[in-house]
Design a protein around this motif. Structure first.
Motif, PDB file in Angstrom:
ATOM      1  N   GLU A  78      -6.985  22.262  17.183  1.00  0.00           N
ATOM      2  CA  GLU A  78      -5.861  21.346  17.419  1.00  0.00           C
ATOM      3  C   GLU A  78      -5.518  21.271  18.910  1.00  0.00           C
ATOM      4  OE1 GLU A  78      -5.959  23.668  15.132  1.00  0.00           O
ATOM      5  OE2 GLU A  78      -5.827  22.569  13.238  1.00  0.00           O
ATOM      6  N   MET A  79      -5.563  22.428  19.589  1.00  0.00           N
ATOM      7  CA  MET A  79      -5.263  22.429  21.016  1.00  0.00           C
ATOM      8  C   MET A  79      -6.334  21.655  21.787  1.00  0.00           C
ATOM      9  SD  MET A  79      -4.762  25.677  23.579  1.00  0.00           S
ATOM     10  CE  MET A  79      -4.450  25.445  25.340  1.00  0.00           C
ATOM     11  N   LEU A  80      -7.611  21.855  21.443  1.00  0.00           N
ATOM     12  CA  LEU A  80      -8.684  21.131  22.116  1.00  0.00           C
ATOM     13  C   LEU A  80      -8.529  19.626  21.931  1.00  0.00           C
ATOM     14  CD1 LEU A  80     -11.779  23.349  21.204  1.00  0.00           C
ATOM     15  CD2 LEU A  80     -10.389  23.433  23.272  1.00  0.00           C
ATOM     16  N   GLU A  81      -8.136  19.205  20.729  1.00  0.00           N
ATOM     17  CA  GLU A  81      -7.964  17.776  20.480  1.00  0.00           C
ATOM     18  C   GLU A  81      -6.779  17.218  21.252  1.00  0.00           C
ATOM     19  OE1 GLU A  81      -7.680  17.714  16.263  1.00  0.00           O
ATOM     20  OE2 GLU A  81      -9.832  18.040  15.944  1.00  0.00           O
ATOM     21  N   HIS A  82      -5.689  17.981  21.303  1.00  0.00           N
ATOM     22  CA  HIS A  82      -4.513  17.528  22.054  1.00  0.00           C
ATOM     23  C   HIS A  82      -4.848  17.353  23.533  1.00  0.00           C
ATOM     24  CE1 HIS A  82       0.139  17.597  22.089  1.00  0.00           C
ATOM     25  NE2 HIS A  82      -0.294  16.969  23.161  1.00  0.00           N
ATOM     26  N   LEU A  83      -5.681  18.269  24.057  1.00  0.00           N
ATOM     27  CA  LEU A  83      -6.062  18.199  25.463  1.00  0.00           C
ATOM     28  C   LEU A  83      -7.231  17.247  25.705  1.00  0.00           C
ATOM     29  CD1 LEU A  83      -5.850  21.999  26.358  1.00  0.00           C
ATOM     30  CD2 LEU A  83      -4.236  20.212  27.042  1.00  0.00           C
ATOM     31  N   GLY A  84      -7.853  16.759  24.631  1.00  0.00           N
ATOM     32  CA  GLY A  84      -8.980  15.847  24.779  1.00  0.00           C
ATOM     33  C   GLY A  84     -10.257  16.521  25.238  1.00  0.00           C
ATOM     34  N   ILE A  85     -10.423  17.809  24.908  1.00  0.00           N
ATOM     35  CA  ILE A  85     -11.611  18.549  25.329  1.00  0.00           C
ATOM     36  C   ILE A  85     -12.701  18.396  24.276  1.00  0.00           C
ATOM     37  CG2 ILE A  85     -12.545  20.838  25.835  1.00  0.00           C
ATOM     38  CD1 ILE A  85      -9.851  21.582  27.005  1.00  0.00           C
ATOM     39  N   ALA A  86     -13.756  17.653  24.623  1.00  0.00           N
ATOM     40  CA  ALA A  86     -14.869  17.414  23.706  1.00  0.00           C
ATOM     41  C   ALA A  86     -16.201  17.803  24.333  1.00  0.00           C
ATOM     42  CB  ALA A  86     -14.894  15.946  23.279  1.00  0.00           C
TER      43      ALA A  86
ATOM     44  N   LEU B   2     -18.391  20.995  26.522  1.00  0.00           N
ATOM     45  CA  LEU B   2     -18.357  22.423  26.803  1.00  0.00           C
ATOM     46  C   LEU B   2     -17.874  22.742  28.207  1.00  0.00           C
ATOM     47  CD1 LEU B   2     -21.644  23.788  25.163  1.00  0.00           C
ATOM     48  CD2 LEU B   2     -19.316  24.481  24.622  1.00  0.00           C
ATOM     49  N   ASP B   3     -18.320  21.954  29.220  1.00  0.00           N
ATOM     50  CA  ASP B   3     -17.994  22.325  30.592  1.00  0.00           C
ATOM     51  C   ASP B   3     -16.501  22.257  30.887  1.00  0.00           C
ATOM     52  OD1 ASP B   3     -18.226  19.558  30.283  1.00  0.00           O
ATOM     53  OD2 ASP B   3     -18.706  19.235  32.375  1.00  0.00           O
ATOM     54  N   VAL B   4     -15.749  21.469  30.115  1.00  0.00           N
ATOM     55  CA  VAL B   4     -14.307  21.352  30.364  1.00  0.00           C
ATOM     56  C   VAL B   4     -13.579  22.617  29.953  1.00  0.00           C
ATOM     57  CG1 VAL B   4     -12.278  19.881  30.026  1.00  0.00           C
ATOM     58  CG2 VAL B   4     -14.546  18.872  29.994  1.00  0.00           C
ATOM     59  N   LEU B   5     -14.196  23.466  29.117  1.00  0.00           N
ATOM     60  CA  LEU B   5     -13.575  24.747  28.770  1.00  0.00           C
ATOM     61  C   LEU B   5     -13.315  25.594  30.016  1.00  0.00           C
ATOM     62  CD1 LEU B   5     -15.606  25.782  25.577  1.00  0.00           C
ATOM     63  CD2 LEU B   5     -13.228  24.988  25.658  1.00  0.00           C
ATOM     64  N   SER B   6     -14.096  25.365  31.071  1.00  0.00           N
ATOM     65  CA  SER B   6     -13.887  26.106  32.319  1.00  0.00           C
ATOM     66  C   SER B   6     -12.491  25.888  32.882  1.00  0.00           C
ATOM     67  CB  SER B   6     -14.919  25.679  33.369  1.00  0.00           C
ATOM     68  OG  SER B   6     -16.237  25.788  32.883  1.00  0.00           O
ATOM     69  N   ASP B   7     -11.928  24.695  32.648  1.00  0.00           N
ATOM     70  CA  ASP B   7     -10.630  24.355  33.230  1.00  0.00           C
ATOM     71  C   ASP B   7      -9.486  25.159  32.620  1.00  0.00           C
ATOM     72  OD1 ASP B   7     -12.043  22.508  34.677  1.00  0.00           O
ATOM     73  OD2 ASP B   7     -11.441  20.792  33.454  1.00  0.00           O
TER      74      ASP B   7
ATOM     75  N   LEU C 278     -18.735  19.434  21.148  1.00  0.00           N
ATOM     76  CA  LEU C 278     -17.526  20.033  20.577  1.00  0.00           C
ATOM     77  C   LEU C 278     -16.832  18.986  19.703  1.00  0.00           C
ATOM     78  CD1 LEU C 278     -15.902  22.076  23.504  1.00  0.00           C
ATOM     79  CD2 LEU C 278     -17.008  22.973  21.464  1.00  0.00           C
ATOM     80  N   PHE C 279     -17.174  18.953  18.419  1.00  0.00           N
ATOM     81  CA  PHE C 279     -16.505  18.035  17.505  1.00  0.00           C
ATOM     82  C   PHE C 279     -16.189  18.751  16.197  1.00  0.00           C
ATOM     83  CE2 PHE C 279     -20.961  17.720  16.479  1.00  0.00           C
ATOM     84  CZ  PHE C 279     -21.042  17.392  15.125  1.00  0.00           C
ATOM     85  N   ASP C 280     -15.021  18.446  15.659  1.00  0.00           N
ATOM     86  CA  ASP C 280     -14.550  19.054  14.414  1.00  0.00           C
ATOM     87  C   ASP C 280     -14.597  20.589  14.506  1.00  0.00           C
ATOM     88  OD1 ASP C 280     -13.388  18.464  11.924  1.00  0.00           O
ATOM     89  OD2 ASP C 280     -15.252  18.919  10.869  1.00  0.00           O
TER      90      ASP C 280
END
Length: 774
Positions: free
Chosen positions: A66-74, A76-81, A135-137
């Motif tokens: 839910e947090m990843l979806e709220h932040l729009g993280i789809a 892998l590399d954005v996990l670094s942020d 990163l989906f579902d």
């Protein structure tokens, strides 16, 4: 900026970030005192059982789907942020790099072992060319720091990234998201799930495409860094009784990206300049279809993954878990390594791999004792083929072998000098040349592991774990380079085996322990300490060499890399959990630190750089400011260097590649009821990364700086949701301020004195519409 000025700037930046975090945290504690509503605590399965993250005596960052979806993280590399101590570099789906606490795992060689465990639904998928996925579902992401062999296998010599996908449920639910953006971006993703008491199903899917953001003016070649990615994940859950749960998950992903923009800083494209951020003229090889099996630049990659997990509650205390998995990948990437219009350094990489793993684990859960023990088997068979194509006179001229003719590699007007007609006195207009080298790896590992946590008192819990691993490795190598017409020898400095495969075998074993202590100062504050050992296993590096008897195998055994990790930290929260925080400090001591280097033929190999040290601090803070607003922040300082000792050769004292000394990230998640059935949802992410080196040498290549200065990126999402009709419309932007930065530099071209530079993504923006059905 002078070195001393840089040092003062870094100190001020670090102090400002710490003070800002502390000030915000103090404000939030006061603001939250009047609110008695408890916030749901984050749970993880890092220690193979469900625990509140505060009760896990290791450093772990966790994020819900839910947090990843709220932040729009789809991606892998954005996990670094949002994760301190984590850097994920994505050149392409074929070449991701995972960096935890300064240690990079990105080698494509089938002979080398990964350093970072990438787990997908409880299974190790760490092999570089097969480790990227969409990163989906997603149900949950956990990033675990430090050696974690007991928990995540021997590949977790410095940490692990564990991703769990959502499982089927009995109640019907479905959702679909449609999106569009700049660079002709389009995406669709969603899921549908439901079933009955004993059988439930779920189908999740994603598709996204986008034109390349780097213009390529070469004829018959696409713009670069375009994407076309498809993912389909059907899954079934069987629950024949309340004690047994069986999950069957199949994941299929197909990537058809337009390739990586390697840009030369030495020669400009026709009518252009050498800036990494302007257009390129990557022409590739005119014989690409014949030599590489693909006519244009780009990536064709297919990954298939089948996972069968069974959890059987034998009693209230005992649970048996079986995880069986099979994964295969086939990834072909064609790239222009010189980054120019010349038919010069044209390469491809064709990596294939098959993996099978089986784990049996028995868990015990008691009042004071929690433990697990089991066995695992892992088998991997892979290869990496690197074919090469060039025109003989262009190659010899560009590397300086035809200096007597006084003709540049590329003329100021952008034309390329093909000197074959001169050198052959008109007998040939062009002289195509090709060759290839290939490495193979067969790895089998058998492990026995056990882990036990015991509550000595209500405050003190001690944990000890141990994994014994026995590995059998077979490495093979072959090359095929004929003599060129002009040079009367192979153009690349490779001793050709003429297709003959050389091999070497080895058997290795190791004991890898961990020791943890957790002390509960009170119900809201825990302190912990840990000592753990990690290992990157030995490398059987097989090549070829000349001898009086002809071409013979060249076998080099690179000793295992060992790491001892010493760590302490605190984890806490307020009584209502509105403020959550964690701070960890670590010291790591490496022996036989393995580095990836390139030889004069552009081939990547593993070398022993001697001993190294790593020290750092990581912090995380998460705050519920109001019922509508959440804020999080993270900060890491990591000083990772090869020991400054003459015995470590020319790398002595160098920083680890791809490791920034400072990283920081912060974000806001906001939801606000507008009245009636409408709600405003928004999120903001800001990330900071200090300067990095792209190569272990920490030095310019051919006079060009191979590093990246500090990078600051911002992402924003704003959406309107109808909570009654279950739809939402969201506007989004990543790299909001269109910052220019590099993803990588040096690369294969650097081995020949022609380093290439890869630009990061510009500002992306678009709109998404989501509809849910319940």
């Amino acid at each position: 900026m002078t070195y001393s000025t840089q040092k003062q700037f870094k100190k001020k930046m670090l102090s400002s970030l710490v003070l800002a975090s502390l000030a915000s945290g103090a404000f939030t504690v006061i603001a939250a005192e009047g609110d008695e509503a408890a916030i749901e605590r984050m749970t993880v399965t890092t220690q193979k059982r469900v625990q509140a993250i505060q009760d896990v005596p290791v450093t772990v960052s966790a994020f819900s789907g839910e947090m990843l979806e709220h932040l729009g993280i789809a991606d892998l590399d954005v996990l670094s942020d949002i994760t301190p101590g984590l850097v994920i570099q994505e050149q392409s789906p074929n070449n991701p790099g995972f960096v935890i606490r300064g240690i990079t795992s990105d080698s494509g060689s089938a002979q080398a072992s990964p350093r970072v465990s990438v787990y997908y639904n409880g299974t190790d998928i760490s092999r570089s060319r097969g480790s990227y996925f969409e990163l989906f579902d997603i149900e949950r992401v956990e990033v675990v720091k430090g050696p974690q062999a007991t928990l995540f296998g021997t590949a977790a010599s410095v940490g692990a990234l564990s991703v769990t996908t959502r499982k089927p449920q009995e109640e019907f639910e479905a959702a679909v998201t449609l999106g569009a953006g700049n660079f002709s971006a389009k995406n669709v993703n969603g899921f549908i799930t439901g079933g009955e008491e004993k059988v439930q199903g779920r189908l999740a899917f994603t598709y996204k495409e986008r034109d390349g953001y780097v213009d390529n003016i070469a004829q018959n070649q696409p713009d670069l860094h375009g994407i076309e990615r498809t993912g389909i994940r059907p899954s079934l859950r069987f629950t024949p009784n309340e004690d047994l749960t069986v999950d069957l998950v199949y994941n299929y992903e197909k990537n058809n990206d337009t390739g990586t923009a390697f840009k030369s800083r030495r020669f400009a494209p026709t009518g252009g300049d050498t800036s990494p951020y302007s257009f390129v003229e990557a022409s590739g090889s005119p014989l690409a279809q014949q030599v590489f099996g693909k006519s244009d630049l780009g990536v064709e990659r297919t990954v298939k993954d089948l996972n069968l997990t069974a959890n059987w509650d034998l009693s209230e205390q005992w649970q048996l878990t079986s995880i069986s998995a099979k994964r295969s990948f086939d990834s072909l990437e064609v790239f222009d390594a010189d980054g120019t219009q010349a038919w010069f350094l044209e390469f491809a990489e064709d990596a294939v791999g098959d993996q099978f793993s089986q784990e049996l684990r028995l868990n015990y859960s008691g009042d004071k004792l929690n433990s697990f023990f089991g066995v695992s088997y892992f088998d991997e068979d892979g290869s990496q083929l690197v074919p090469f194509s060039t025109e003989e006179s262009v190659f010899l001229n560009c590397i300086g072998r035809l200096a007597a003719l006084n003709q540049p590699c590329i003329n100021p007007n952008g034309t390329v000098n093909i000197l074959t007609p001169v050198l052959t006195e008109g007998l040939a207009q062009v002289l195509p040349y090709q060759g290839s080298y290939q490495n193979f790896g067969e790895n089998t590992a058998f492990s026995i592991f056990a882990d036990m946590s015991y509550a000595v008192t209500e405050q003190l819990e001690l944990t000890a774990g141990l994994r014994y691993v026995e590995e059998d490795k077979t490495s093979r190598y072959a090359s095929n380079f004929a003599n060129s017409v002009l040079a009367k020898a192979p153009l690349l400095p490779v001793v050709s085996t003429n297709g003959q495969i050389f091999s070497a075998e080895g058997s290795f074993d190791a004991w890898l322990p961990r020791f943890n202590a957790l002390y509960r100062l009170n119900e809201q504050l825990n302190v912990y300490a840990t000592v753990s050992k990690g290992r990157r296993s030995e490398v059987m590096d097989v090549g070829s060499a000349n001898s009086a008897a002809g071409v013979v195998p060249r076998v080099t055994e690179i000793p295992a890399e060992y790491i001892w990790n010493y760590e302490a930290g605190i984890k806490g929260s307020t009584a209502n959990n509105e403020l959550r925080y964690a701070v960890s400090m670590f010291y790591q001591d490496y022996q036989n630190f393995q580095v990836s280097l390139r030889d004069d033929a552009g081939n990547t190999y593993t070398a022993n750089a001697g001993n190294a040290k790593n020290i750092g601090i990581e912090t995380e803070l998460s705050v519920t400011l109001t019922d509508h607003l959440d804020w999080f922040a993270n900060l890491a300082w990591i000083d990772a260097k090869i020991d400054d000792d003459s015995s470590n050769g020319n790398l002595a004292g160098n920083r680890f590649r791809l490791q920034p000394e400072y990283t920081a990230g912060t974000g806001l998640m906001h939801s606000y009821e507008l009245g009636g059935e409408y709600q405003l949802n928004s999120s903001l992410i800001y990330s900071f990364r200090s300067d990095i080196f792209f190569e272990e040498a920490n030095a310019p290549v051919a006079g060009f700086d191979i590093s990246q200065g500090a990078v600051q990126l911002t992402s924003l999402r704003v959406g309107l949701e109808n909570t009654q009709q279950h739809w939402s419309v969201t506007l989004y932007s990543s790299n909001l301020f269109d910052k220019e930065y590099l993803v990588d530099a040096g690369n294969t071209g650097g081995a020949f004195g022609f380093p290439s530079f890869i630009p990061g993504a510009p500002a992306f923006f678009g709109i998404e519409f989501t509809k849910s059905f319940m």
